[in-house]
Design a protein around this motif. Structure first.
Motif, PDB file in Angstrom:
ATOM      1  N   ALA A 128       0.827  -1.209   0.000  1.00  0.00           N
ATOM      2  CA  ALA A 128       0.000   0.000   0.000  1.00  0.00           C
ATOM      3  C   ALA A 128       0.864   1.264   0.000  1.00  0.00           C
ATOM      4  N   THR A 129       1.957   1.234   0.760  1.00  0.00           N
ATOM      5  CA  THR A 129       2.855   2.392   0.812  1.00  0.00           C
ATOM      6  C   THR A 129       3.497   2.661  -0.543  1.00  0.00           C
ATOM      7  N   VAL A 130       3.950   1.614  -1.197  1.00  0.00           N
ATOM      8  CA  VAL A 130       4.552   1.765  -2.525  1.00  0.00           C
ATOM      9  C   VAL A 130       3.524   2.308  -3.512  1.00  0.00           C
ATOM     10  N   ALA A 131       2.292   1.822  -3.419  1.00  0.00           N
ATOM     11  CA  ALA A 131       1.245   2.295  -4.321  1.00  0.00           C
ATOM     12  C   ALA A 131       0.983   3.783  -4.127  1.00  0.00           C
ATOM     13  N   VAL A 132       0.911   4.222  -2.867  1.00  0.00           N
ATOM     14  CA  VAL A 132       0.687   5.641  -2.584  1.00  0.00           C
ATOM     15  C   VAL A 132       1.862   6.480  -3.079  1.00  0.00           C
ATOM     16  N   GLN A 133       3.074   6.005  -2.834  1.00  0.00           N
ATOM     17  CA  GLN A 133       4.251   6.741  -3.279  1.00  0.00           C
ATOM     18  C   GLN A 133       4.272   6.880  -4.801  1.00  0.00           C
ATOM     19  N   SER A 134       3.979   5.804  -5.503  1.00  0.00           N
ATOM     20  CA  SER A 134       3.977   5.846  -6.968  1.00  0.00           C
ATOM     21  C   SER A 134       2.900   6.794  -7.481  1.00  0.00           C
ATOM     22  N   ALA A 135       1.736   6.772  -6.833  1.00  0.00           N
ATOM     23  CA  ALA A 135       0.659   7.665  -7.252  1.00  0.00           C
ATOM     24  C   ALA A 135       1.036   9.125  -7.044  1.00  0.00           C
ATOM     25  N   LEU A 136       1.691   9.416  -5.927  1.00  0.00           N
ATOM     26  CA  LEU A 136       2.113  10.792  -5.665  1.00  0.00           C
ATOM     27  C   LEU A 136       3.172  11.251  -6.660  1.00  0.00           C
ATOM     28  N   ASP A 137       4.039  10.328  -7.079  1.00  0.00           N
ATOM     29  CA  ASP A 137       5.079  10.669  -8.045  1.00  0.00           C
ATOM     30  C   ASP A 137       4.502  10.983  -9.416  1.00  0.00           C
ATOM     31  N   GLU A 138       3.388  10.336  -9.741  1.00  0.00           N
ATOM     32  CA  GLU A 138       2.834  10.464 -11.090  1.00  0.00           C
ATOM     33  C   GLU A 138       1.626  11.389 -11.172  1.00  0.00           C
ATOM     34  N   HIS A 139       0.983  11.677 -10.058  1.00  0.00           N
ATOM     35  CA  HIS A 139      -0.236  12.472 -10.084  1.00  0.00           C
ATOM     36  C   HIS A 139      -0.234  13.474  -8.932  1.00  0.00           C
ATOM     37  N   GLU A 140      -0.920  14.579  -9.148  1.00  0.00           N
ATOM     38  CA  GLU A 140      -1.134  15.553  -8.079  1.00  0.00           C
ATOM     39  C   GLU A 140      -2.454  15.203  -7.394  1.00  0.00           C
ATOM     40  N   ALA A 141      -2.394  14.236  -6.492  1.00  0.00           N
ATOM     41  CA  ALA A 141      -3.643  13.709  -5.939  1.00  0.00           C
ATOM     42  C   ALA A 141      -3.551  13.490  -4.439  1.00  0.00           C
ATOM     43  N   LEU A 142      -2.804  14.346  -3.752  1.00  0.00           N
ATOM     44  CA  LEU A 142      -2.622  14.148  -2.323  1.00  0.00           C
ATOM     45  C   LEU A 142      -3.949  14.153  -1.578  1.00  0.00           C
ATOM     46  N   GLY A 143      -4.825  15.067  -1.928  1.00  0.00           N
ATOM     47  CA  GLY A 143      -6.104  15.165  -1.244  1.00  0.00           C
ATOM     48  C   GLY A 143      -6.958  13.926  -1.416  1.00  0.00           C
ATOM     49  N   ARG A 144      -6.888  13.296  -2.580  1.00  0.00           N
ATOM     50  CA  ARG A 144      -7.683  12.091  -2.813  1.00  0.00           C
ATOM     51  C   ARG A 144      -7.035  10.849  -2.199  1.00  0.00           C
ATOM     52  N   LEU A 145      -5.723  10.882  -1.998  1.00  0.00           N
ATOM     53  CA  LEU A 145      -5.015   9.724  -1.464  1.00  0.00           C
ATOM     54  C   LEU A 145      -5.010   9.678   0.063  1.00  0.00           C
ATOM     55  N   ALA A 201      -7.706   0.801  -4.496  1.00  0.00           N
ATOM     56  CA  ALA A 201      -8.308   2.074  -4.090  1.00  0.00           C
ATOM     57  C   ALA A 201      -7.423   3.251  -4.466  1.00  0.00           C
ATOM     58  N   VAL A 202      -6.123   3.071  -4.346  1.00  0.00           N
ATOM     59  CA  VAL A 202      -5.186   4.128  -4.748  1.00  0.00           C
ATOM     60  C   VAL A 202      -5.279   4.369  -6.251  1.00  0.00           C
ATOM     61  N   GLU A 203      -5.311   3.281  -7.027  1.00  0.00           N
ATOM     62  CA  GLU A 203      -5.415   3.432  -8.483  1.00  0.00           C
ATOM     63  C   GLU A 203      -6.721   4.132  -8.875  1.00  0.00           C
ATOM     64  N   TYR A 204      -7.795   3.816  -8.182  1.00  0.00           N
ATOM     65  CA  TYR A 204      -9.060   4.489  -8.467  1.00  0.00           C
ATOM     66  C   TYR A 204      -8.972   5.977  -8.132  1.00  0.00           C
ATOM     67  N   ALA A 205      -8.332   6.290  -7.019  1.00  0.00           N
ATOM     68  CA  ALA A 205      -8.239   7.687  -6.580  1.00  0.00           C
ATOM     69  C   ALA A 205      -7.528   8.563  -7.602  1.00  0.00           C
ATOM     70  N   VAL A 206      -6.591   7.979  -8.346  1.00  0.00           N
ATOM     71  CA  VAL A 206      -5.841   8.772  -9.338  1.00  0.00           C
ATOM     72  C   VAL A 206      -6.348   8.522 -10.752  1.00  0.00           C
ATOM     73  N   GLY A 207      -7.471   7.822 -10.865  1.00  0.00           N
ATOM     74  CA  GLY A 207      -8.076   7.622 -12.172  1.00  0.00           C
ATOM     75  C   GLY A 207      -7.467   6.533 -13.021  1.00  0.00           C
ATOM     76  N   ALA A 208      -6.693   5.627 -12.409  1.00  0.00           N
ATOM     77  CA  ALA A 208      -6.031   4.575 -13.189  1.00  0.00           C
ATOM     78  C   ALA A 208      -6.792   3.262 -13.198  1.00  0.00           C
ATOM     79  N   ALA A 209      -7.826   3.145 -12.385  1.00  0.00           N
ATOM     80  CA  ALA A 209      -8.604   1.908 -12.319  1.00  0.00           C
ATOM     81  C   ALA A 209      -9.930   2.100 -13.050  1.00  0.00           C
ATOM     82  N   HIS A 210     -10.315   1.124 -13.832  1.00  0.00           N
ATOM     83  CA  HIS A 210     -11.525   1.223 -14.663  1.00  0.00           C
ATOM     84  C   HIS A 210     -12.712   0.568 -13.952  1.00  0.00           C
ATOM     85  N   ILE A 211     -12.996   1.072 -12.772  1.00  0.00           N
ATOM     86  CA  ILE A 211     -14.076   0.520 -11.957  1.00  0.00           C
ATOM     87  C   ILE A 211     -14.804   1.663 -11.264  1.00  0.00           C
TER      88      ILE A 211
END
Length: 421
Positions: A232-249, A306-316
């Motif tokens: 989960a930590t790696v997923a959050v870190q990767s999302a922060l590196d690629e997206h400006e989505a701190l508020g959603r994460l 859930a992290v992928e959904y928060a940054v728009g990367a999950a198709h669900i």
């Protein structure tokens, strides 16, 4: 101070593989057992990664089925080693080499997880199992040789060796089965595998150690929860590196941390070794941990989804993303209560707390994008309520009781119950 038996077991290259005693003092996990557990992290991570991909792509049915199949293989391999080691660990060179061979088989199995999961191709996974089972069969035969001729203990060890070998032959044979029938046939062999301990120990139980078994299961639970936090930590870190989505994460991260903390708290709230007095209690308890381990690992996979959904990367949908976390979390809560927490609860309020919490956590799926945070808050509230109920019960009820209902004046036990869940 080191016991005489411990010193004896660290001397010599080859020693007689005599059965350990169930009442052996200071029995603890060995460095080799810890190393064995850590190597399973590779396989757990592989299974979790495949589950994440399936759920994020909107294929929950095939993803969950594939995950349960490959995770069963992980769990059963760990079970085979753990219970044998609890009864016959002699820690000499042949034993260590055989264990390292089993670890090699685990790594091969892990390498085969992606193909087994996505393409139903179990070739590499079965090869890994073959390596593990050759070593395990040799261990059981070695144990049989050291037992007295004609004794029930020798018959038990031989039954294990034969059962393991026959089931492994079935795994190899099933590779030739048509792909569309393979998983159904695998279910048959899985049942056969799980019947081996029941049949083998019907006349003589192996001398597994209750404290040792409790510790081994607890350590593997910690490893799985640690892998959940890491993924989960790696997923959050990767999302922060690629997206400006701190508020959603932040809600996902905060809720996820609370859920994992709660999982740790309730699992270790009370000692269970006092209930493990025979196979009648130990086998259902041990087998039930498949659900605990699988759901604990699935929480981590769900948090990644859930992290992928928060940054728009999950198709669900938001509800599907929330369900990926809250469903395994609820399963974990309920299964821990079912297997051992309920045996330490007194009164309707304590007994109903975890089942009610599991229902409440599932209902959090209707919170949409806030489902993970809501589930985390419910989990934290459950721990708080459990602590308060246990503390009130300890004050009002006087002496703390053991699981069997016998009065005990043990101060340490009172402190453990006061921690509650």
């Amino acid at each position: 101070m080191t016991s005489t038996s411990a010193v004896a077991r660290t001397a010599g290259v080859v020693r007689r593989m005599t059965a350990r005693r169930r009442d052996e003092e200071h029995r603890a996990s060995t460095p080799l057992e810890l190393f064995f557990d850590l190597c399973f992290v590779v396989a757990v991570a592989q299974a979790g990664a495949r589950l994440v991909h399936a759920l994020a792509e909107g294929h929950p049915g095939t993803g969950i089925i594939g995950y349960l199949f490959v995770f069963w293989g992980i769990w059963w391999a760990w079970m085979n080693f753990t219970w044998f080691a609890s009864a016959y660990d002699c820690d000499d060179v042949p034993y260590r080499v055989a264990t390292l061979v089993q670890i090699s088989g685990v790594l091969i199995y892990a390498a085969g997880v992606p193909r087994a999961f996505t393409a139903n191709d179990w070739t590499v996974a079965v090869i890994g199992y073959l390596v593990m089972r050759l070593a395990l069969t040799g261990q059981w035969l070695r144990a049989a040789v050291t037992e007295e001729a004609g004794s029930a203990a020798r018959r038990t060890a031989v039954r294990y060796a034969v059962g393991v070998a026959v089931c492994q032959a079935a795994w190899v044979a099933l590779l030739a089965a048509p792909s569309d029938t393979r998983r159904w046939l695998f279910l048959v062999v899985m049942v056969a595998e799980m019947l081996v301990p029941v049949v083998a120990e019907r006349s003589q139980e192996t001398p597994w150690h209750p404290h040792h078994i409790e510790e081994r299961y607890g350590l593997f639970t910690l490893i799985v929860l640690g892998e959940t936090m890491s993924a989960a930590t790696v997923a959050v870190q990767s999302a922060l590196d690629e997206h400006e989505a701190l508020g959603r994460l932040l809600p996902v991260a905060g809720g996820g941390v609370l859920i994992v903390f709660t999982a740790w708290w309730i699992y270790f709230a009370a000692p269970v070794h006092e209930r493990l007095v025979s196979d009648r209690q130990a086998i259902p308890w041990g087998y039930g941990h498949f659900v605990i381990f699988a759901s604990a690992a699935a929480i981590g996979a769900g948090l990644e989804v859930a992290v992928e959904y928060a940054v728009g990367a999950a198709h669900i949908s938001a509800r599907a993303a929330g369900a990926a976390v809250v469903v395994p979390a609820a399963v974990f809560l309920f299964t821990v209560w079912l297997l051992h927490a309920r045996h330490f609860k007194r009164g309707w309020a304590q007994q109903s707390l975890l089942p009610a919490a599991a229902v409440a956590v599932v209902c959090c799926v209707f919170a949409g994008e806030w489902a993970v945070l809501a589930a985390g808050l419910v989990s934290a509230a459950t721990v708080t309520a459990g602590v308060l109920l246990s503390a009130r019960s300890a004050v009002a009820g006087g002496p703390v009781e053991t699981p069997e209902g016998q009065p005990s004046g043990d101060v340490a036990r009172g402190a453990e119950e006061a921690r509650g869940e």
